[in-house]
Design an enzyme around this catalytic site. Structure first.
Site, PDB file in Angstrom:
ATOM      1  N   SER A   5       4.686 -10.245   6.700  1.00  0.00           N
ATOM      2  CA  SER A   5       5.351  -9.344   5.754  1.00  0.00           C
ATOM      3  C   SER A   5       6.828  -9.209   6.101  1.00  0.00           C
ATOM      4  CB  SER A   5       4.695  -7.970   5.769  1.00  0.00           C
ATOM      5  OG  SER A   5       5.466  -7.091   4.982  1.00  0.00           O
ATOM      6  N   HIS A  28       4.756 -12.536   2.579  1.00  0.00           N
ATOM      7  CA  HIS A  28       4.410 -11.313   1.844  1.00  0.00           C
ATOM      8  C   HIS A  28       5.683 -10.504   1.583  1.00  0.00           C
ATOM      9  CE1 HIS A  28       1.383  -8.279   0.704  1.00  0.00           C
ATOM     10  NE2 HIS A  28       2.145  -7.375   1.303  1.00  0.00           N
ATOM     11  N   ASP A  30       7.004  -7.035   0.017  1.00  0.00           N
ATOM     12  CA  ASP A  30       6.579  -5.681  -0.354  1.00  0.00           C
ATOM     13  C   ASP A  30       7.628  -4.981  -1.207  1.00  0.00           C
ATOM     14  OD1 ASP A  30       4.014  -5.225   0.971  1.00  0.00           O
ATOM     15  OD2 ASP A  30       5.128  -5.441   2.854  1.00  0.00           O
ATOM     16  N   MET A  32       8.751  -1.802  -3.158  1.00  0.00           N
ATOM     17  CA  MET A  32       8.458  -0.356  -3.231  1.00  0.00           C
ATOM     18  C   MET A  32       9.551   0.327  -4.035  1.00  0.00           C
ATOM     19  SD  MET A  32       7.271   0.469   0.642  1.00  0.00           S
ATOM     20  CE  MET A  32       6.393  -0.740   1.651  1.00  0.00           C
ATOM     21  N   HIS A  61       3.791  -8.065  -3.461  1.00  0.00           N
ATOM     22  CA  HIS A  61       2.930  -6.886  -3.485  1.00  0.00           C
ATOM     23  C   HIS A  61       3.743  -5.765  -4.116  1.00  0.00           C
ATOM     24  CE1 HIS A  61       0.667  -3.668  -0.848  1.00  0.00           C
ATOM     25  NE2 HIS A  61       0.413  -3.550  -2.145  1.00  0.00           N
ATOM     26  N   MET A  63       4.317  -2.304  -5.140  1.00  0.00           N
ATOM     27  CA  MET A  63       3.927  -0.897  -4.974  1.00  0.00           C
ATOM     28  C   MET A  63       4.876  -0.079  -5.841  1.00  0.00           C
ATOM     29  SD  MET A  63       3.220  -1.111  -0.912  1.00  0.00           S
ATOM     30  CE  MET A  63       4.135  -2.645  -0.793  1.00  0.00           C
ATOM     31  N   MET A 132      -6.044  -2.519   0.768  1.00  0.00           N
ATOM     32  CA  MET A 132      -5.106  -1.875   1.703  1.00  0.00           C
ATOM     33  C   MET A 132      -5.886  -1.302   2.877  1.00  0.00           C
ATOM     34  SD  MET A 132      -1.952  -2.213   0.606  1.00  0.00           S
ATOM     35  CE  MET A 132      -1.261  -1.273   1.952  1.00  0.00           C
ATOM     36  N   PHE A 138       4.614   2.013   4.307  1.00  0.00           N
ATOM     37  CA  PHE A 138       5.351   1.746   5.545  1.00  0.00           C
ATOM     38  C   PHE A 138       4.630   0.709   6.398  1.00  0.00           C
ATOM     39  CE2 PHE A 138       6.301   5.990   4.100  1.00  0.00           C
ATOM     40  CZ  PHE A 138       7.693   6.003   4.142  1.00  0.00           C
ATOM     41  N   GLY A 139       5.409  -0.078   7.144  1.00  0.00           N
ATOM     42  CA  GLY A 139       4.838  -0.987   8.126  1.00  0.00           C
ATOM     43  C   GLY A 139       4.497  -0.228   9.400  1.00  0.00           C
ATOM     44  N   GLY A 140       3.790  -0.901  10.290  1.00  0.00           N
ATOM     45  CA  GLY A 140       3.552  -0.353  11.619  1.00  0.00           C
ATOM     46  C   GLY A 140       2.552   0.785  11.702  1.00  0.00           C
ATOM     47  N   ASP A 170      -4.254  -5.813   4.137  1.00  0.00           N
ATOM     48  CA  ASP A 170      -2.839  -5.515   4.360  1.00  0.00           C
ATOM     49  C   ASP A 170      -2.694  -4.165   5.036  1.00  0.00           C
ATOM     50  OD1 ASP A 170      -0.091  -5.295   4.243  1.00  0.00           O
ATOM     51  OD2 ASP A 170       0.016  -5.129   2.054  1.00  0.00           O
ATOM     52  N   GLY A 172      -1.725  -2.889   9.382  1.00  0.00           N
ATOM     53  CA  GLY A 172      -2.291  -2.750  10.728  1.00  0.00           C
ATOM     54  C   GLY A 172      -3.058  -3.958  11.228  1.00  0.00           C
TER      55      GLY A 172
HETATM   56  C1  DX5 Z   1       2.604  -1.414   3.659  1.00  0.00           C
HETATM   57  C2  DX5 Z   1       2.840  -2.843   3.249  1.00  0.00           C
HETATM   58  C3  DX5 Z   1       2.437  -3.836   4.259  1.00  0.00           C
HETATM   59  C4  DX5 Z   1       3.206  -3.781   5.560  1.00  0.00           C
HETATM   60  C5  DX5 Z   1       2.275  -4.171   6.660  1.00  0.00           C
HETATM   61  O1  DX5 Z   1       2.688  -0.603   2.544  1.00  0.00           O
HETATM   62  O2  DX5 Z   1       2.095  -3.138   2.081  1.00  0.00           O
HETATM   63  O3  DX5 Z   1       2.500  -5.162   3.735  1.00  0.00           O
HETATM   64  O4  DX5 Z   1       4.317  -4.648   5.593  1.00  0.00           O
HETATM   65  O5  DX5 Z   1       2.913  -3.965   7.883  1.00  0.00           O
HETATM   66  P1  DX5 Z   1       2.078  -3.942   9.246  1.00  0.00           P
HETATM   67  O6  DX5 Z   1       1.438  -5.291   9.402  1.00  0.00           O
HETATM   68  O7  DX5 Z   1       3.128  -3.675  10.274  1.00  0.00           O
HETATM   69  O8  DX5 Z   1       1.057  -2.853   9.145  1.00  0.00           O
HETATM   70 ZN    ZN Z   2       2.008  -5.269   1.445  1.00  0.00          ZN
END
Ligand code: DX5
Ligand code: ZN
Length: 218
Positions: A5, A28, A30, A32, A61, A63, A132, A138-140, A170, A172
């Site tokens: 991502s 990927h 994202d 938003m 993706h 969102m 999901m 958010f990532g992480g 997608d 974690g």
């Molecule tokens: C979150 C995104 C994910 C995100 C995943 O809303 O859709 O694609 O980048 O990041 P990690 O792998 O760090 O959870």
């Molecule tokens: Zn995503």
């Protein structure tokens, strides 16, 4: 398939960051909009710039609210797969039709709390189901294993021959969680921090791919 991502990449160096994951299957992307999710990232102009330099097909993706309005343009621009959120669509079938007509695979995404059963009837119109495994935005974040029964159920549906789907997870996904997701039936794995946070992204991709393949074989 492993889909790093771009959300976890260095936004000031997107061309280099796309090159660093040249071994991946999909990249990927994202999108938003600060409405459907609280966060704001990038949109169509940035997608076009990344498409021009990425060695890997793009997996968008979305969102965003009102995906009907925007999804076909991501497909026309050249994304391989365009995924919209079920919660944001009034007519998922119509969106899928438009995405496919514009030349991309069509994906349907479900937030952790959204039941798969409400959408089983529309799945034949889609190529990808994105489950999901965190709340989008958010990532992480920490992987939510409770949603894996949806992955298993989607995989069962593909075995009955009623639908043909990539089942994508997608959020974690890392060395500690990918095996559970693969064993449940996922075949596309998005990984942001686990790939871009690694010293060697290519090595991280190879490691995740090997773990998933082993778990799928059981
Ligand atoms: C979150 C995104 C994910 C995100 C995943 O809303 O859709 O694609 O980048 O990041 P990690 O792998 O760090 O959870
Ligand atoms: Zn995503």
């Amino acid at each position: 398939m492993i889909a790093p991502s771009l959300l976890s990449a260095d936004f000031a160096r997107l061309a280099d960051e796309a090159q660093r994951v040249a071994d991946a299957d999909w990249l990927h992307f994202d999108v938003m909009d600060a409405h459907f999710v609280p966060n704001l990232t990038f949109g169509l102009p940035v997608l076009k710039a990344v498409l021009a330099v990425s060695p890997v097909p793009l997996d968008c993706h979305l969102m965003i609210e009102n995906p009907e309005r925007w999804a076909p343009e991501y497909a026309e621009a050249g994304a391989r797969n365009v995924t919209v959120h079920a919660e944001a669509c009034s007519d998922p079938r119509a969106v899928a039709r438009d995405i496919r007509a514009a030349g991309a695979l069509a994906g349907l995404a479900l937030k952790p709390g959204t039941p798969l059963e409400d959408y089983v009837d529309v799945l034949p119109d889609f190529d990808t189901l994105l489950v999901m495994t965190v709340e989008p935005g958010f990532g992480g974040q920490k992987f939510i294993a409770d949603v894996l029964p949806k992955v298993t159920r989607a995989r069962e549906l593909t075995r009955t021959g009623r639908v043909q789907l990539f089942v994508e997870v997608d959020g974690g996904i890392n060395a500690d969680t990918i095996e559970q997701a693969a064993a449940a039936g996922a075949d596309v794995f998005v990984a942001g921090s686990a790939v871009y946070g690694a010293d060697d992204p290519a090595k991280a991709i190879a490691g995740l791919r090997a773990q998933a393949a082993a778990a799928m074989r059981g």
